[in-house]
Write an enzyme that holds these catalytic residues in place. Structure first.
Site, mmCIF file in Angstrom:
data_model
loop_
_atom_site.group_PDB
_atom_site.id
_atom_site.type_symbol
_atom_site.label_atom_id
_atom_site.label_comp_id
_atom_site.label_asym_id
_atom_site.label_seq_id
_atom_site.Cartn_x
_atom_site.Cartn_y
_atom_site.Cartn_z
ATOM 1 N N LYS A 20 -0.532 -8.118 -5.623
ATOM 2 C CA LYS A 20 0.110 -9.138 -4.799
ATOM 3 C C LYS A 20 -0.920 -9.914 -3.981
ATOM 4 O O LYS A 20 -0.801 -11.139 -3.807
ATOM 5 C CB LYS A 20 1.151 -8.476 -3.888
ATOM 6 C CG LYS A 20 2.298 -7.834 -4.664
ATOM 7 C CD LYS A 20 3.187 -7.001 -3.759
ATOM 8 C CE LYS A 20 4.328 -6.367 -4.555
ATOM 9 N NZ LYS A 20 5.184 -5.480 -3.730
ATOM 10 N N GLY A 74 13.482 -3.734 -4.561
ATOM 11 C CA GLY A 74 14.870 -3.383 -4.843
ATOM 12 C C GLY A 74 15.507 -4.383 -5.783
ATOM 13 O O GLY A 74 15.069 -5.539 -5.888
#
EC number: 1.1.1.3
Length: 429
Positions: A206, A305
């Protein structure tokens, strides 16, 4: 509104893919109104075709992902299978057969983003990947669009929910690392094999993506310094609290003060309790962006999620579909600056060093001399001990990582130093 639907192929139908498919169905009317045309799920590529997938027509399910992206009538391919291959080949094949791509694949974008952008440009297609960095938190679009006229100097944040949950549990309950990891696993925050998270691989991917976009420079995963958090102990947290700090696993991307290079790194760090990142709890993510004109911006929310990640995927899908209707493409790769990526040794910050030393006169003077010889200035020293053993905690002023490394190497050679218990960088001040 155009009545012919835009056709979407979905690669992967796990936690994220199933949520994407469900939202496309339940919010079909809203999506059509926002895009200007209906969207149709035209095919779903999976590995296990016999698995029951609620809300998905079994006739759409296939194990032949290559044939799906080669159909020629697909407008957008949504890739949520992860990994390097076959995702890379499927994405480039999709471009070659007329489809734009929305991906959540951080590892692939961090490793091969330049080549994928080149393939998208060659065929006049879009490559969007907001979901690859921080789940539902908008980061990529603000960096490459909202701040396109500004100069970004620093991106600092918590970009992995699993590690933040573990460190938050250690901080709030006094638990050790393994105990906190076991709790995270039991609650579903950590995978059965948590290596990618706790060793910083996920955050490093990231960081590479964010640094590349923020600084208009190609930053690959291999350019990112990475240090995991498995060695963080309850004693480190106790020491941090004495300093008015806590410990977080941070992704830090910085432009050098002279603007001539950039750095990208992931490692545990102490940050003051007064810093907003210190109050990011449980599995949440938060990222600071510092720029010349806008100043400090903070982005906060759930970073992982099924539903949060699907939200980011659908946001990209709407944008790509709008581009498709307008006959245009959105922002591609911006690497014009081509700044060099400096090694970790050039990074300048503060340090917290804990030493196990002999409890006798002259030890502190020896240690202080080593710091001075390597050009590392001491800010504070704390010493405690009995029965011939002592603990010495040194907090430095700002120094380069290379200078600190040389200092620690020399300290290990002192007869009076029994061991270097921990080294922690201090950020956010």
């Amino acid at each position: 509104m155009r009545t012919r639907p835009l056709k979407v192929a979905l690669l992967g139908c796990g936690v994220v893919g199933s949520k994407v498919a469900r939202i496309m169905t339940t919010h079909a009317a809203d999506l059509a109104a926002r895009i200007g045309a209906p969207v149709e799920l035209a095919g779903v590529a999976v590995r296990r075709p016999d698995k029951v997938r609620e809300g998905i027509d079994p006739a759409l399910v296939t194990t032949d992902a290559t044939a799906l992206v080669k159909r020629g009538d697909i407008d957008v391919v949504v890739e949520v299978i992860g990994g390097i291959e076959p995702a890379r080949t499927l994405i480039t094949t999709a471009f070659a057969h007329g489809a734009s791509v929305v991906s959540a694949n951080k590892a692939l974008i961090a490793q091969d983003g330049a080549a994928l952008h080149a393939a998208a440009d060659e065929h006049g297609k879009d490559l969007y990947y907001e979901a690859a960095v921080a789940g539902a938190i908008p980061l990529i679009r603000p960096l490459r669009e909202s701040l396109a006229g500004d100069k970004v100097n620093r991106v600092l944040g918590i970009v992995n929910g699993t590690t933040n949950f573990i460190l938050d549990a250690m901080d709030s309950t006094g638990a050790g690392y393994q105990e906190a990891l076991d709790e995270a696993t039991a609650l579903g925050y950590a995978e059965a094999d948590p290596t990618a998270d706790v060793e910083g691989f996920d955050a490093a991917a990231k960081a590479a993506i964010l640094a590349g976009i923020a600084f208009h420079t190609r930053v690959r995963l291999d350019d990112v310094y990475r240090e995991g958090m498995t060695e963080v102990t309850a004693a480190d947290f106790a020491s941090a609290k004495e300093m008015g700090c806590t410990i977080k696993l941070l992704a830090i991307c910085e432009r050098a003060a002279d603007g001539g290079s950039v750095t990208a790194r992931v490692h545990p760090a102490m940050i003051p309790l007064s810093h907003p990142l210190a109050n990011v709890r449980e599995a949440y993510n938060a990222v600071f962006v510092e720029s010349d004109a806008a100043g400090q911006l903070m982005f906060y929310g759930p970073g992982a999620g099924g539903s949060p990640t699907a939200s980011a995927v659908l946001g990209d899908l709407v944008a790509v579909c709008r581009n498709r209707l307008g006959g245009a493409t959105g922002p591609g790769e911006s690497a014009y600056a081509a700044l060099p990526v400096s090694p970790m040794g050039d990074v300048v910050t503060r340090y917290h060093i804990s030493l196990d030393v002999a409890d006798k006169p002259g030890v502190l003077a020896q240690v202080a001399t080593v710091f001075a010889e390597h050009g590392v200035s001491i800010d504070t020293v704390r010493q405690s001990g009995k029965d011939g053993e002592a603990s010495l905690v040194v907090v430095t002023h700002r120094a380069s990582d290379a200078a600190l490394g040389g200092t620690v190497e020399a300290l290990r050679k002192l007869d009076t130093v029994r061991g270097v218990a921990s080294i922690m960088r201090v950020e956010g001040e």
